[in-house]
Design a protein around this motif. Structure first.
Motif, PDB file in Angstrom:
ATOM      1  N   ARG A 185       0.768  -1.191   0.169  1.00 21.42           N
ATOM      2  CA  ARG A 185      -0.111  -0.022   0.025  1.00 21.42           C
ATOM      3  C   ARG A 185       0.870   1.144   0.100  1.00 21.42           C
ATOM      4  N   ASP A 186       1.952   1.213   0.644  1.00 17.15           N
ATOM      5  CA  ASP A 186       2.851   2.283   0.790  1.00 17.15           C
ATOM      6  C   ASP A 186       4.199   2.395  -0.319  1.00 17.15           C
ATOM      7  N   TYR A 187       4.109   1.581  -1.257  1.00 21.05           N
ATOM      8  CA  TYR A 187       5.154   1.451  -2.209  1.00 21.05           C
ATOM      9  C   TYR A 187       5.284   2.571  -2.995  1.00 21.05           C
ATOM     10  N   ASP A 188       6.610   3.098  -2.574  1.00 17.07           N
ATOM     11  CA  ASP A 188       7.176   4.214  -3.427  1.00 17.07           C
ATOM     12  C   ASP A 188       8.335   3.665  -4.052  1.00 17.07           C
ATOM     13  N   ARG A 189       7.802   3.599  -5.601  1.00 19.61           N
ATOM     14  CA  ARG A 189       8.871   2.963  -6.498  1.00 19.61           C
ATOM     15  C   ARG A 189      10.463   3.600  -6.332  1.00 19.61           C
ATOM     16  N   GLY A 190      10.233   5.134  -6.709  1.00 22.91           N
ATOM     17  CA  GLY A 190      11.344   5.835  -6.829  1.00 22.91           C
ATOM     18  C   GLY A 190      12.139   5.542  -5.395  1.00 22.91           C
ATOM     19  N   LYS A 191      11.601   5.756  -4.278  1.00 23.16           N
ATOM     20  CA  LYS A 191      12.580   5.670  -3.035  1.00 23.16           C
ATOM     21  C   LYS A 191      12.922   4.478  -2.794  1.00 23.16           C
ATOM     22  N   LEU A 192      12.125   3.340  -3.053  1.00 23.03           N
ATOM     23  CA  LEU A 192      12.444   1.884  -2.691  1.00 23.03           C
ATOM     24  C   LEU A 192      13.714   1.374  -3.559  1.00 23.03           C
ATOM     25  N   LEU A 193      13.243   1.495  -5.091  1.00 19.66           N
ATOM     26  CA  LEU A 193      14.217   0.960  -5.782  1.00 19.66           C
ATOM     27  C   LEU A 193      15.598   1.686  -5.996  1.00 19.66           C
ATOM     28  N   ARG A 194      15.642   3.033  -5.621  1.00 19.60           N
ATOM     29  CA  ARG A 194      16.787   3.706  -5.625  1.00 19.60           C
ATOM     30  C   ARG A 194      17.762   2.747  -4.271  1.00 19.60           C
ATOM     31  N   ARG A 195      16.947   2.789  -3.306  1.00 19.28           N
ATOM     32  CA  ARG A 195      17.967   2.025  -2.251  1.00 19.28           C
ATOM     33  C   ARG A 195      18.294   0.662  -2.593  1.00 19.28           C
ATOM     34  N   LEU A 196      17.095  -0.185  -2.935  1.00 22.52           N
ATOM     35  CA  LEU A 196      17.552  -1.546  -3.235  1.00 22.52           C
ATOM     36  C   LEU A 196      18.581  -1.719  -4.388  1.00 22.52           C
TER      37      LEU A 196
END
Length: 95
Positions: free
Chosen positions: A26-37
């Motif tokens: 529900r809180d998936y922030d593509r930009g933020k999470l993919l940048r980190r992962l």
């Protein structure tokens, strides 16, 4: 069916991991999470992201099964969230 789709369809993980990932989606922030992962400035296209995320998830699953002390359940959930999110984006793009 391509390799990524085959690998996604073959995923069998503990129900608790999947439920936690779906809840966090529900809180998936593509930009933020993919940048980190993926350690990148801009998120790649869903196909490229899925390929890299699948490699990370495979390593995490191996560590989980082996009882590796360095295994991180929270990291595993984050990767699963990103996998589910990217798979949805990929399907939307194909439709």
């Amino acid at each position: 069916m391509d390799d990524v789709s085959t690998r996604l369809d073959a995923l069998r993980r503990p129900r608790l991991l999947i439920r936690a990932a779906r809840h966090a989606l529900r809180d998936y922030d593509r930009g933020k999470l993919l940048r980190r992962l993926l350690a990148t400035d801009r998120p790649p296209a869903p196909d490229r992201a899925l390929d890299r995320l699948m490699d990370q998830e495979d390593a995490l699953e191996s560590a989980r099964r082996e009882g590796d002390a360095a295994y991180s359940v929270s990291r595993h959930i984050e990767v699963l969230v990103a996998l589910i999110g990217e798979a949805r984006l990929r399907r939307q793009g194909a439709a």
